[in-house]
Design an enzyme around this catalytic site. Structure first.
Site, PDB file in Angstrom:
ATOM      1  N   PHE A 167      10.625 -21.370   7.517  1.00 37.63           N
ATOM      2  CA  PHE A 167      12.026 -21.092   7.808  1.00 37.63           C
ATOM      3  C   PHE A 167      12.404 -21.772   9.124  1.00 37.63           C
ATOM      4  O   PHE A 167      11.545 -22.016   9.972  1.00 37.63           O
ATOM      5  CB  PHE A 167      12.280 -19.594   7.914  1.00 37.63           C
ATOM      6  N   SER A 168      13.680 -22.053   9.318  1.00 40.41           N
ATOM      7  CA  SER A 168      14.062 -22.664  10.590  1.00 40.41           C
ATOM      8  C   SER A 168      13.695 -21.746  11.749  1.00 40.41           C
ATOM      9  O   SER A 168      13.350 -22.216  12.839  1.00 40.41           O
ATOM     10  CB  SER A 168      15.552 -23.007  10.617  1.00 40.41           C
ATOM     11  N   GLU A 169      13.758 -20.438  11.520  1.00 43.99           N
ATOM     12  CA  GLU A 169      13.244 -19.483  12.505  1.00 43.99           C
ATOM     13  C   GLU A 169      12.660 -18.261  11.808  1.00 43.99           C
ATOM     14  O   GLU A 169      13.145 -17.845  10.748  1.00 43.99           O
ATOM     15  CB  GLU A 169      14.333 -19.040  13.481  1.00 43.99           C
ATOM     16  N   THR A 170      11.630 -17.726  12.429  1.00 41.27           N
ATOM     17  CA  THR A 170      10.996 -16.475  12.001  1.00 41.27           C
ATOM     18  C   THR A 170      10.971 -15.536  13.191  1.00 41.27           C
ATOM     19  O   THR A 170      10.611 -15.944  14.302  1.00 41.27           O
ATOM     20  CB  THR A 170       9.569 -16.722  11.495  1.00 41.27           C
TER      21      THR A 170
ATOM     22  N   HIS B 164      21.016 -17.266  15.150  1.00 43.73           N
ATOM     23  CA  HIS B 164      20.958 -16.696  13.801  1.00 43.73           C
ATOM     24  C   HIS B 164      19.831 -15.677  13.667  1.00 43.73           C
ATOM     25  O   HIS B 164      19.997 -14.654  12.996  1.00 43.73           O
ATOM     26  CB  HIS B 164      20.943 -17.815  12.742  1.00 43.73           C
TER      27      HIS B 164
END
Length: 232
Positions: free
Chosen positions: A46-49, A78
């Site tokens: 994911f782009s961020e976790t 986000h």
């Protein structure tokens, strides 16, 4: 022996129909995930976790850490918005997310699944700003034309109304293209000095508001997507 962790996936900054939005993986920290956060984030892709380290229900705070596939971030938009919504949805609402950059104030309305955070522009990464002539110019960009750095391209849809079209490319973070970027929205709002309605990526919606004291509010709609079991 393989170990399994639960990853809740939400989509942040969806449009009114609940479509699009940026996927976010949320993990409750444990002995299994300790010191493996970066590897887990890279494997999930994911782009961020987000890793939720602690929740203090009495103080209505939660301590979180945020990882892209390539690095840890002191703050990101986000993930903060999505985590705030998820905590409220699971009946552990908070007023503040404690992040390495600082305390992030949050507010959530589950009636319309909206969540807002308040952040400081100085917490955000450095972006190369690319103001283009039209939304079509933004849409025509090739993500692979940006082999390094962090680039945010935008063009006005309606300048008077404050609406714009945007895309973000961040190979430095291990992100070819980010579907919706709250931190960039915060930084751009401070840069332009006005509220914005941002249409980013495939069709994600972000709203911003400068508060007059240097801080910026950014928010939108979050929806639950799925829960996955990840084997480590």
């Amino acid at each position: 022996m393989d170990e399994t962790i639960e990853v809740v996936v939400v989509r942040v900054f969806t449009n009114e129909s609940g479509r699009n939005g940026n996927e976010l993986g949320i993990i409750s920290s444990s002995a299994v995930t300790a010191h493996r956060e970066q590897d887990i984030a890279a494997a999930l892709g994911f782009s961020e976790t987000v890793f939720v380290d602690a929740i203090d229900e009495a103080a209505r705070t939660a301590t979180i850490r945020i990882f892209t596939p390539a690095k840890e971030l002191p703050f990101a938009g986000h993930p903060s918005v999505g985590t705030a919504w998820w905590l409220a949805d699971r009946r552990t609402p908070v007023d503040v997310l404690r992040e390495p950059a600082g305390d992030v104030e949050v507010s959530v309305d589950l009636d319309d699944d909206s969540a807002w955070i308040t952040a400081r522009p100085e917490w955000t990464p450095e972006f190369e700003w690319l103001q283009l002539q039209s939304p079509e110019d933004v849409e025509a960009l090739d993500p692979f034309a940006f082999p390094s750095g962090q680039h945010y391209a935008y063009a006005w849809i309606d300048e008077e109304a404050g609406s714009l079209r945007a895309r973000m490319f961040a190979p430095e973070m291990g992100i070819i293209e980010d579907e919706a970027t709250g931190a960039a929205a915060v930084a751009l709002t401070a840069r332009l000095g006005r509220p914005l309605a941002i249409l980013q990526g495939e069709g994600s919606d972000l709203l911003t508001e400068p508060l007059g004291d240097g801080r910026i509010r950014v928010g939108g709609t979050t929806v639950y997507d799925r829960t996955i079991e990840a084997t480590l």
